[in-house]
Design an enzyme around this catalytic site. Structure first.
Site, PDB file in Angstrom:
ATOM      1  NE  ARG A 178      -3.774  -1.358  -0.144  1.00 47.35           N
ATOM      2  CZ  ARG A 178      -4.949  -1.475   0.629  1.00 47.35           C
ATOM      3  NH1 ARG A 178      -4.972  -2.218   1.597  1.00 47.35           N
ATOM      4  NH2 ARG A 178      -6.127  -0.968  -0.098  1.00 47.35           N
ATOM      5  CD  GLN A 194      -2.417   6.153  -3.771  1.00 47.65           C
ATOM      6  OE1 GLN A 194      -2.255   7.033  -4.322  1.00 47.65           O
ATOM      7  NE2 GLN A 194      -2.937   6.441  -2.277  1.00 47.65           N
ATOM      8  CG  ASP A 250      -4.380  -0.945  -3.706  1.00 53.32           C
ATOM      9  OD1 ASP A 250      -5.006  -1.838  -3.377  1.00 53.32           O
ATOM     10  OD2 ASP A 250      -3.958  -0.386  -2.418  1.00 53.32           O
ATOM     11  CB  SER A 274      -8.010   0.575  -3.373  1.00 52.44           C
ATOM     12  OG  SER A 274      -6.934   0.896  -2.331  1.00 52.44           O
ATOM     13  CE1 TYR A 294      -4.581  -2.837   4.511  1.00 49.58           C
ATOM     14  CE2 TYR A 294      -2.059  -2.954   4.378  1.00 49.58           C
ATOM     15  CZ  TYR A 294      -3.498  -3.020   3.775  1.00 49.58           C
ATOM     16  OH  TYR A 294      -3.591  -3.589   2.706  1.00 49.58           O
TER      17      TYR A 294
HETATM   18  P1  NAD Z   1      -8.943  -2.649   5.456  1.00 50.22           P
HETATM   19  O1  NAD Z   1      -9.944  -3.314   4.457  1.00 50.22           O
HETATM   20  O2  NAD Z   1      -7.686  -3.645   6.033  1.00 50.22           O
HETATM   21  O3  NAD Z   1      -9.487  -2.187   6.836  1.00 50.22           O
HETATM   22  C1  NAD Z   1     -10.783  -1.364   6.755  1.00 50.22           C
HETATM   23  C2  NAD Z   1     -10.865  -0.356   7.833  1.00 50.22           C
HETATM   24  O4  NAD Z   1     -11.222  -1.034   9.111  1.00 50.22           O
HETATM   25  C3  NAD Z   1      -9.523   0.275   8.157  1.00 50.22           C
HETATM   26  O5  NAD Z   1      -9.877   1.761   8.225  1.00 50.22           O
HETATM   27  C4  NAD Z   1      -9.475  -0.053   9.483  1.00 50.22           C
HETATM   28  O6  NAD Z   1      -8.314   1.027  10.390  1.00 50.22           O
HETATM   29  C5  NAD Z   1     -10.399  -0.407  10.218  1.00 50.22           C
HETATM   30  N1  NAD Z   1     -10.461  -1.275  11.381  1.00 50.22           N
HETATM   31  C6  NAD Z   1      -9.668  -2.272  11.849  1.00 50.22           C
HETATM   32  N2  NAD Z   1      -9.957  -2.503  13.068  1.00 50.22           N
HETATM   33  C7  NAD Z   1     -10.861  -1.883  13.582  1.00 50.22           C
HETATM   34  C8  NAD Z   1     -11.608  -1.895  14.800  1.00 50.22           C
HETATM   35  N3  NAD Z   1     -11.174  -2.963  15.783  1.00 50.22           N
HETATM   36  N4  NAD Z   1     -12.455  -1.027  14.946  1.00 50.22           N
HETATM   37  C9  NAD Z   1     -12.905  -0.114  14.037  1.00 50.22           C
HETATM   38  N5  NAD Z   1     -12.318  -0.031  12.733  1.00 50.22           N
HETATM   39  C10 NAD Z   1     -11.192  -0.922  12.466  1.00 50.22           C
HETATM   40  O7  NAD Z   1      -8.341  -1.391   5.156  1.00 50.22           O
HETATM   41  P2  NAD Z   1      -8.200  -0.663   3.584  1.00 50.22           P
HETATM   42  O8  NAD Z   1      -9.605  -0.008   3.629  1.00 50.22           O
HETATM   43  O9  NAD Z   1      -7.933  -1.687   2.819  1.00 50.22           O
HETATM   44  O10 NAD Z   1      -7.278   0.366   3.830  1.00 50.22           O
HETATM   45  C11 NAD Z   1      -6.910   1.108   5.019  1.00 50.22           C
HETATM   46  C12 NAD Z   1      -5.803   2.226   4.708  1.00 50.22           C
HETATM   47  O11 NAD Z   1      -4.664   1.702   4.123  1.00 50.22           O
HETATM   48  C13 NAD Z   1      -6.633   3.342   3.918  1.00 50.22           C
HETATM   49  O12 NAD Z   1      -7.620   4.208   4.656  1.00 50.22           O
HETATM   50  C14 NAD Z   1      -5.206   4.062   3.445  1.00 50.22           C
HETATM   51  O13 NAD Z   1      -4.867   4.984   4.408  1.00 50.22           O
HETATM   52  C15 NAD Z   1      -4.408   3.091   3.251  1.00 50.22           C
HETATM   53  N6  NAD Z   1      -4.125   2.646   1.884  1.00 50.22           N
HETATM   54  C16 NAD Z   1      -3.123   3.037   0.948  1.00 50.22           C
HETATM   55  C17 NAD Z   1      -3.095   2.779  -0.443  1.00 50.22           C
HETATM   56  C18 NAD Z   1      -1.798   3.041  -0.952  1.00 50.22           C
HETATM   57  O14 NAD Z   1      -1.068   3.942  -0.526  1.00 50.22           O
HETATM   58  N7  NAD Z   1      -1.600   2.387  -2.201  1.00 50.22           N
HETATM   59  C19 NAD Z   1      -3.863   1.893  -0.912  1.00 50.22           C
HETATM   60  C20 NAD Z   1      -5.264   1.665  -0.156  1.00 50.22           C
HETATM   61  C21 NAD Z   1      -5.317   1.781   1.275  1.00 50.22           C
END
Ligand code: NAD
Length: 363
Positions: free
Chosen positions: A117, A122, A125, A128, A223
Site C-alpha cells: 500500500r 495506488q 491497487d 482499493s 492499516y
Molecule cells: P482494511 O480493509 O484492512 O480495513 C478497513 C478499515 O477497518 C480500516 O480503516 C481499519 O482502520 C478499520 N479497523 C480495523 N480494526 C478496527 C476496529 N477494531 N474498529 C474500527 N475500525 C477498525 O483497510 P483498507 O480500507 O484496505 O485500507 C486502510 C488504509 O490503508 C486506507 O484508508 C489508506 O490509508 C491506506 N491505503 C493506502 C493505499 C496506497 O497508498 N496504495 C492503498 C489503499 C489503502
C-alpha cells in the site's frame, strides 16, 4: 507479449480481468490480446466489443501472461504454458497447494492482493478498487433491505426522519459507504480505530465518533493493528449506544491477515430496534457482527443481518473496468520492450511475485 484473458469459472464470479478499452490500450502498446469467447459477457462486454478494440477471441491459455480475477482451479493450472506468467487475486497466503502446482509448472505468478500500500502502487491497487465497489454496494443492499426511507421526506402524509447510518471501519470501503449513504440522504456517523481518518469522514459530511481515551489501533502502512483485549472491550462499550440508535450499521473493519474484529455483539444486535439492518462487509473474514453468516441473511429478533460475499462481482462492469486498469498498470510495471522484466529489488515486484523459477516465494 501475448496476453490471455480466460472466462472466470468461480461460482458467482461475473467480472473479467480485462475490458475492451484496456485491451485496446495494451494492443496499442504492442501487445497481443486473446480473450476466451464469452469471457466478458456477464460484465456487459460481449466478444464483439473486444474484437472491435482489436483483440482476438480464442484460447487464452497459451499466452505469455494470463490475466485472471480469481485464482485458477487445478484444471486451469494444467492449461497454463510452462514458463508462462499469471496475474490475479490468487489469495496466495491461503493457497499453498495452488502455489506448489504453479511452481511445478515454472509459472511466474503475481498475487495482486499482496501489492504494497504505497503511493507508487495506488493505480494498481485491486484491493482499493474492489473495496470501492463493495462499500457502495453495501449501502444499496442496506437501503433495499431496510423497511424505511434513507432521506428525510416532507410529504402531505407527514414528515419522515432520515435514516441513521453508522459505518464501522472507515478505510476504502467504509469511506465509499459513507459517501453513498450521504448521497441517499441518510444522517451518517462513523468510527475507526485510526483517528487519522476523522478528517476524511467529516469531509464526506458524516460525524466521526471520537473516543475520549483513544485506542492504539494505528498499525503500519496505513492499516489497523489488532487491539488488546482491554481496548477491544472499551471499543465495544463505546460503540454500544451508537449501534443501538442506528437504523443501519455497515461494518467494514479488517486487520490484514487476521480474523475481522467483532464490533457488534449478539447482545448489541438484541438491543437494536426491530427493522434495523446490519450489512457486514467483513463476512468473508469472520464477520464484524457476531450474528453474521457469510453468504446469507439472518433475521435475529427483528434485526436483519446481511453477510454478503464477493460484492464486487455484483457490479461487474465497473468492477472489471477498475480491475482491468489496475492490471494494465501492473503489467506496464513488470514488462519492458514486450517481455517480462523482473526486478526483485523493487518493492512491488518482490511483494506480489509468489512463484518464480520453479520456487514458491511466500510462506
Ligand atoms: P482494511 O480493509 O484492512 O480495513 C478497513 C478499515 O477497518 C480500516 O480503516 C481499519 O482502520 C478499520 N479497523 C480495523 N480494526 C478496527 C476496529 N477494531 N474498529 C474500527 N475500525 C477498525 O483497510 P483498507 O480500507 O484496505 O485500507 C486502510 C488504509 O490503508 C486506507 O484508508 C489508506 O490509508 C491506506 N491505503 C493506502 C493505499 C496506497 O497508498 N496504495 C492503498 C489503499 C489503502
Amino acid at each position: 507479449m501475448h496476453i490471455g484473458v480466460p472466462k472466470e469459472t468461480a461460482p458467482g464470479e461475473r467480472r473479467v480481468a480485462l475490458v475492451p478499452e484496456v485491451a485496446g490500450r495494451l494492443l496499442k502498446a504492442g501487445h497481443q490480446v486473446t480473450v476466451e469467447p464469452g469471457a466478458g459477457v456477464a460484465a456487459g462486454f460481449p466478444d464483439a466489443a473486444f474484437t472491435a478494440a482489436g483483440a482476438k477471441t480464442g484460447d487464452p491459455w497459451s499466452a505469455d501472461v494470463v490475466c485472471k480475477v480469481q485464482k485458477p482451479g487445478a484444471a486451469e493450472v494444467g492449461k497454463l504454458r510452462e514458463g508462462a506468467a499469471l496475474v490475479g487475486i490468487l489469495q496466495a497466503t491461503s493457497s499453498a497447494d495452488l502455489l506448489r502446482q504453479l511452481a511445478q509448472r515454472h509459472v511466474t505468478a503475481f498475487s495482486l492482493e499482496l501489492l504494497p500500500r504505497i503511493t507508487r502502487a495506488q493505480s494498481m491497487d485491486v484491493l482499493s478498487s474492489q473495496a470501492t465497489v463493495a462499500g457502495y454496494k453495501a449501502v444499496l443492499l442496506a437501503a433495499e433491505t431496510a423497511p424505511r426511507f434513507f432521506p428525510m421526506l416532507v410529504t402531505a402524509a407527514g414528515t419522515l426522519p432520515p435514516a441513521r447510518v453508522l459505518v464501522l471501519g472507515a478505510g476504502v470501503a467504509g469511506l465509499q459507504a459513507i459517501a453513498t449513504a450521504r448521497r441517499l440522504g441518510a444522517v451518517v456517523s462513523a468510527f475507526d480505530v485510526r483517528a487519522a481518518v476523522k478528517e476524511q469522514v467529516e469531509s464526506l459530511g458524516a460525524k466521526f465518533l471520537m473516543m475520549e481515551d483513544r485506542l492504539e489501533g494505528e498499525g503500519s502502512g496505513g492499516y489497523a493493528k489488532e487491539l488488546s483485549q482491554d481496548q477491544h472491550q472499551r471499543e465495544l462499550a463505546f460503540l454500544a449506544k451508537s449501534v443501538k440508535d442506528a437504523d443501519v450499521v455497515v461494518t467494514t473493519a479488517a486487520i490484514p491477515g487476521k480474523r475481522a474484529p467483532v464490533l457488534v455483539t449478539r447482545a448489541a444486535v438484541h438491543g437494536m430496534r426491530p427493522g434495523a439492518v446490519i450489512v457486514d462487509l467483513a463476512a468473508e473474514s469472520g464477520g464484524n457482527c457476531e450474528v453474521t453468516q457469510a453468504g446469507t441473511t439472518v433475521v435475529e429478533q427483528g434485526v436483519t443481518v446481511v453477510g454478503p460475499v464477493n460484492l464486487p462481482a455484483t457490479l461487474p462492469q465497473h468492477a472489471s473496468q477498475m480491475y482491468a486498469r489496475n492490471v494494465a498498470t501492473f503489467l506496464g510495471h513488470i514488462t519492458k520492450d514486450g517481455a517480462l522484466q523482473l526486478d526483485f529489488a523493487d518493492e512491488i515486484t518482490k511483494g506480489t511475485c509468489v512463484t518464480h523459477d520453479g520456487k514458491v516465494l511466500v510462506s
